[in-house]
Design a protein around this motif. Structure first.
Motif, PDB file in Angstrom:
ATOM      1  N   LYS A   1       0.777  -1.237  -0.049  1.00 35.35           N
ATOM      2  CA  LYS A   1      -0.017   0.127   0.026  1.00 35.35           C
ATOM      3  C   LYS A   1       0.875   1.109   0.035  1.00 35.35           C
ATOM      4  CE  LYS A   1      -3.612   2.431   2.757  1.00 35.35           C
ATOM      5  NZ  LYS A   1      -4.579   2.111   4.033  1.00 35.35           N
ATOM      6  N   MET A   2       1.976   1.345   0.819  1.00 39.48           N
ATOM      7  CA  MET A   2       2.971   2.549   0.817  1.00 39.48           C
ATOM      8  C   MET A   2       3.642   2.641  -0.435  1.00 39.48           C
ATOM      9  SD  MET A   2       3.864   5.065   2.486  1.00 39.48           S
ATOM     10  CE  MET A   2       2.908   5.247   4.005  1.00 39.48           C
ATOM     11  N   LEU A   3       4.070   1.476  -1.054  1.00 39.74           N
ATOM     12  CA  LEU A   3       4.707   1.574  -2.284  1.00 39.74           C
ATOM     13  C   LEU A   3       3.984   2.190  -3.394  1.00 39.74           C
ATOM     14  CD1 LEU A   3       7.416   1.317  -3.824  1.00 39.74           C
ATOM     15  CD2 LEU A   3       6.726  -0.990  -4.058  1.00 39.74           C
ATOM     16  N   THR A   4       2.549   1.667  -3.571  1.00 38.28           N
ATOM     17  CA  THR A   4       1.731   2.086  -4.426  1.00 38.28           C
ATOM     18  C   THR A   4       1.320   3.619  -4.213  1.00 38.28           C
ATOM     19  OG1 THR A   4       0.679  -0.075  -4.562  1.00 38.28           O
ATOM     20  CG2 THR A   4      -0.713   1.863  -5.213  1.00 38.28           C
ATOM     21  N   LYS A   5       1.110   4.061  -2.927  1.00 35.12           N
ATOM     22  CA  LYS A   5       0.762   5.362  -2.751  1.00 35.12           C
ATOM     23  C   LYS A   5       2.296   6.378  -3.191  1.00 35.12           C
ATOM     24  CE  LYS A   5      -0.116   8.469   1.357  1.00 35.12           C
ATOM     25  NZ  LYS A   5       0.980   9.295   1.348  1.00 35.12           N
ATOM     26  N   THR A   6       3.538   5.752  -2.557  1.00 37.14           N
ATOM     27  CA  THR A   6       4.528   6.731  -2.806  1.00 37.14           C
ATOM     28  C   THR A   6       4.785   6.835  -4.646  1.00 37.14           C
ATOM     29  OG1 THR A   6       5.498   5.934  -0.895  1.00 37.14           O
ATOM     30  CG2 THR A   6       7.185   6.758  -2.375  1.00 37.14           C
ATOM     31  N   LEU A   7       4.662   5.638  -5.168  1.00 39.94           N
ATOM     32  CA  LEU A   7       4.953   5.848  -6.683  1.00 39.94           C
ATOM     33  C   LEU A   7       3.889   6.568  -7.329  1.00 39.94           C
ATOM     34  CD1 LEU A   7       5.729   2.030  -7.210  1.00 39.94           C
ATOM     35  CD2 LEU A   7       7.198   4.177  -7.556  1.00 39.94           C
ATOM     36  N   ARG A   8       2.666   6.543  -6.980  1.00 42.10           N
ATOM     37  CA  ARG A   8       1.571   7.185  -7.692  1.00 42.10           C
ATOM     38  C   ARG A   8       1.754   8.825  -7.361  1.00 42.10           C
ATOM     39  NH1 ARG A   8      -3.649   3.837  -5.944  1.00 42.10           N
ATOM     40  NH2 ARG A   8      -3.480   2.300  -7.655  1.00 42.10           N
ATOM     41  N   GLU A   9       2.490   9.178  -6.106  1.00 38.57           N
ATOM     42  CA  GLU A   9       2.576  10.607  -5.806  1.00 38.57           C
ATOM     43  C   GLU A   9       3.725  11.024  -6.427  1.00 38.57           C
ATOM     44  OE1 GLU A   9       3.863  11.402  -1.367  1.00 38.57           O
ATOM     45  OE2 GLU A   9       2.362  12.666  -1.389  1.00 38.57           O
ATOM     46  N   LEU A  10       4.830  10.171  -6.715  1.00 39.38           N
ATOM     47  CA  LEU A  10       6.124  10.601  -7.666  1.00 39.38           C
ATOM     48  C   LEU A  10       5.556  10.651  -8.972  1.00 39.38           C
ATOM     49  CD1 LEU A  10       8.782   8.392  -5.575  1.00 39.38           C
ATOM     50  CD2 LEU A  10       8.423  10.951  -5.494  1.00 39.38           C
ATOM     51  N   GLU A  11       4.713   9.878  -9.408  1.00 36.28           N
ATOM     52  CA  GLU A  11       4.419  10.103 -11.096  1.00 36.28           C
ATOM     53  C   GLU A  11       3.618  11.425 -11.054  1.00 36.28           C
ATOM     54  OE1 GLU A  11       1.872   7.486 -14.163  1.00 36.28           O
ATOM     55  OE2 GLU A  11       1.661   6.932 -12.252  1.00 36.28           O
ATOM     56  N   ARG A  12       2.597  11.723 -10.170  1.00 35.72           N
ATOM     57  CA  ARG A  12       1.882  12.820 -10.263  1.00 35.72           C
ATOM     58  C   ARG A  12       2.870  14.176 -10.158  1.00 35.72           C
ATOM     59  NH1 ARG A  12      -1.230  16.116  -5.810  1.00 35.72           N
ATOM     60  NH2 ARG A  12      -2.699  17.296  -7.268  1.00 35.72           N
ATOM     61  N   ASP A  13       3.826  14.255  -9.424  1.00 29.35           N
ATOM     62  CA  ASP A  13       4.723  15.224  -9.323  1.00 29.35           C
ATOM     63  C   ASP A  13       5.771  15.119 -10.625  1.00 29.35           C
ATOM     64  OD1 ASP A  13       3.229  16.076  -7.048  1.00 29.35           O
ATOM     65  OD2 ASP A  13       4.857  15.079  -5.611  1.00 29.35           O
ATOM     66  N   GLY A  14       5.785  14.456 -11.382  1.00 29.48           N
ATOM     67  CA  GLY A  14       6.602  14.441 -12.518  1.00 29.48           C
ATOM     68  C   GLY A  14       7.986  13.911 -12.256  1.00 29.48           C
ATOM     69  N   LEU A  15       8.080  12.993 -11.145  1.00 29.62           N
ATOM     70  CA  LEU A  15       9.552  12.626 -10.735  1.00 29.62           C
ATOM     71  C   LEU A  15       9.649  10.972 -11.148  1.00 29.62           C
ATOM     72  CD1 LEU A  15       9.470  14.012  -7.263  1.00 29.62           C
ATOM     73  CD2 LEU A  15      10.898  14.728  -9.045  1.00 29.62           C
ATOM     74  N   VAL A  16       8.607  10.463 -11.655  1.00 26.76           N
ATOM     75  CA  VAL A  16       8.708   9.033 -11.885  1.00 26.76           C
ATOM     76  C   VAL A  16       7.626   8.673 -12.900  1.00 26.76           C
ATOM     77  CG1 VAL A  16       7.797   6.653 -11.015  1.00 26.76           C
ATOM     78  CG2 VAL A  16       9.253   8.012  -9.573  1.00 26.76           C
ATOM     79  N   HIS A  17       8.507   8.131 -13.968  1.00 25.16           N
ATOM     80  CA  HIS A  17       7.479   7.662 -15.312  1.00 25.16           C
ATOM     81  C   HIS A  17       7.269   6.018 -15.052  1.00 25.16           C
ATOM     82  CE1 HIS A  17       6.180   7.535 -19.147  1.00 25.16           C
ATOM     83  NE2 HIS A  17       6.995   6.143 -19.489  1.00 25.16           N
ATOM     84  N   ARG A  18       6.036   5.953 -15.497  1.00 21.32           N
ATOM     85  CA  ARG A  18       5.322   4.661 -15.196  1.00 21.32           C
ATOM     86  C   ARG A  18       4.949   4.147 -16.829  1.00 21.32           C
ATOM     87  NH1 ARG A  18      -0.153   2.823 -14.665  1.00 21.32           N
ATOM     88  NH2 ARG A  18      -0.257   0.894 -13.630  1.00 21.32           N
ATOM     89  N   ALA A  19       5.661   3.183 -17.121  1.00 20.61           N
ATOM     90  CA  ALA A  19       5.358   2.678 -18.531  1.00 20.61           C
ATOM     91  C   ALA A  19       4.569   1.131 -18.182  1.00 20.61           C
ATOM     92  CB  ALA A  19       6.722   2.395 -19.117  1.00 20.61           C
ATOM     93  N   VAL A  20       3.796   0.892 -18.933  1.00 25.12           N
ATOM     94  CA  VAL A  20       2.683  -0.056 -18.957  1.00 25.12           C
ATOM     95  C   VAL A  20       2.846  -0.680 -20.095  1.00 25.12           C
ATOM     96  CG1 VAL A  20       0.418  -1.161 -18.504  1.00 25.12           C
ATOM     97  CG2 VAL A  20       1.127   0.826 -17.359  1.00 25.12           C
TER      98      VAL A  20
END
Length: 135
Positions: free
Chosen positions: A61-80
């Motif tokens: 849960k915490m990893l999911t929340k952290t990754l979503r926050e970082l993606e929202r802030d433009g710090l992480v790119h999520r590729a599906v």
């Protein structure tokens, strides 16, 4: 006593002001999991499971929340990727790489100075456990 001036007139944000939007950014980067996720992703692009194994103690849960926050802030790119099951990879953006360098320095500093901090804590706790001396 003088009041500290509003520094925004010199070109932007002033995190010392409660209404400054940069405080929201500080809230994000002050999180230990953010620091560790950024550090792990500086090393390589990773899938969720790899990140979770690398970050010992983080919950799903915490990893999911952290990754979503970082993606929202433009710090992480999520590729599906359209595979069965879907493959999802995370990597730092250029902005994330920039912040990741700073976070790595903070982590390294913490690791290097951990013994000194621990000793200071022990000394403090010993003093705090003693009865107060009369003045």
């Amino acid at each position: 006593m003088d009041t500290i001036p509003d520094l925004r007139s010199w070109g932007g944000a002033d995190a010392y002001l409660r209404t400054c939007a940069s405080r929201a950014v500080l809230d994000v980067i002050a999180n230990k999991w953010v620091c560790l996720v950024l550090g792990a992703l500086r090393e390589e692009t990773m899938r969720f499971g790899q990140l979770r194994r690398r970050l010992d103690g983080i919950t799903q849960k915490m990893l999911t929340k952290t990754l979503r926050e970082l993606e929202r802030d433009g710090l992480v790119h999520r590729a599906v990727y359209p595979t069965v099951p879907p493959r999802v990879e995370y990597r730092l953006t250029e902005l994330g790489q920039n912040l990741g360098r700073l976070m790595t320095e903070i982590r390294v500093w913490a690791e290097e100075h951990m013994p000194e901090i621990q000793e200071a804590r022990e000394r403090y706790d010993e003093r705090a456990a003693q009865d107060p001396m009369p003045v």
